[in-house]
Design an enzyme around this catalytic site. Sequence first.
Site, PDB file in Angstrom:
ATOM      1  N   ASP A  12     -12.220 -76.536  -8.811  1.00  0.00           N
ATOM      2  CA  ASP A  12     -12.462 -75.927  -7.500  1.00  0.00           C
ATOM      3  C   ASP A  12     -11.569 -76.618  -6.484  1.00  0.00           C
ATOM      4  O   ASP A  12     -11.600 -77.852  -6.369  1.00  0.00           O
ATOM      5  CB  ASP A  12     -13.928 -76.108  -7.086  1.00  0.00           C
ATOM      6  CG  ASP A  12     -14.903 -75.375  -8.006  1.00  0.00           C
ATOM      7  OD1 ASP A  12     -14.437 -74.686  -8.929  1.00  0.00           O
ATOM      8  OD2 ASP A  12     -16.114 -75.502  -7.790  1.00  0.00           O
ATOM      9  N   ASP A 131     -23.563 -63.974  -7.690  1.00  0.00           N
ATOM     10  CA  ASP A 131     -24.073 -65.258  -7.216  1.00  0.00           C
ATOM     11  C   ASP A 131     -25.467 -65.025  -6.667  1.00  0.00           C
ATOM     12  O   ASP A 131     -25.637 -64.295  -5.688  1.00  0.00           O
ATOM     13  CB  ASP A 131     -23.146 -65.821  -6.138  1.00  0.00           C
ATOM     14  CG  ASP A 131     -21.717 -65.994  -6.658  1.00  0.00           C
ATOM     15  OD1 ASP A 131     -21.562 -66.236  -7.864  1.00  0.00           O
ATOM     16  OD2 ASP A 131     -20.773 -65.887  -5.862  1.00  0.00           O
TER      17      ASP A 131
END
Length: 245
Positions: A12, A131
Amino acid sequence: MAPILELLPAVDVAGGQAVQLVQGKDGTGGRYGDPLNAALTWQNAGAEWIHLVDLDAAFGRGHNRELLASIVGKLDIKVELSGGIRDDESLNAALATGCHRVNIGTAALENPDWCAKVIAEHGDRVAIGLDVRGTTLAARGWTRDGGDLYETLERLEAAGCARYIVTDVNKDGTLKGPNLDLLRDVCSRTDKPVVASGGISSLDDLRALAALVPEGVEGAIMGTALYEGAFTLEEALATVREVAQ
């Protein structure tokens, strides 16, 4: 031998650095230096995939596009690219890196027509990120609500979505274990492969996910546990192979 759970170490990127957030909250979690070094570390340890995320693009505050493209170009393994892909321009830039597939999140919720078009045009190169908090979807860097999980899933099924990446936002970066019930639930509503993300803390968690491969879980994205040394990638790969035998 049964199919082996695919493992996708996460890299990330925020502000040009490799980071890991807790519950997707900006400014939380650890910083881990050069993202290319992180990606090469996982490749050298035996990874077949990297889950590469542009957090700045996901949060809508600029991007690390050139850096991510250069990382994809320097890896010999498959890359799933994610973060801020929400229109033709960002999608085309992501696909042009040569990544194996892209993960589209927020855009799928905010612009279903565009999403259906992209699924039709690019098929297996597009995964949709779901999500989830409870049964509500979280949108744009997880800072907003984005509708009901199962209504959205039904719509994406009708559009022919090839793959889903399911993240329990409340688990992400917490090392509290994956949400197995959520994964079973999603798998029961689609025959498409599901990639699990969020909460993996131990080799036992990987065993539990690997046991869901017959139900439709294809892979698992791992971040914090690897970076904090809960186990090595070599141990993780050996563990999922054992379950498949």
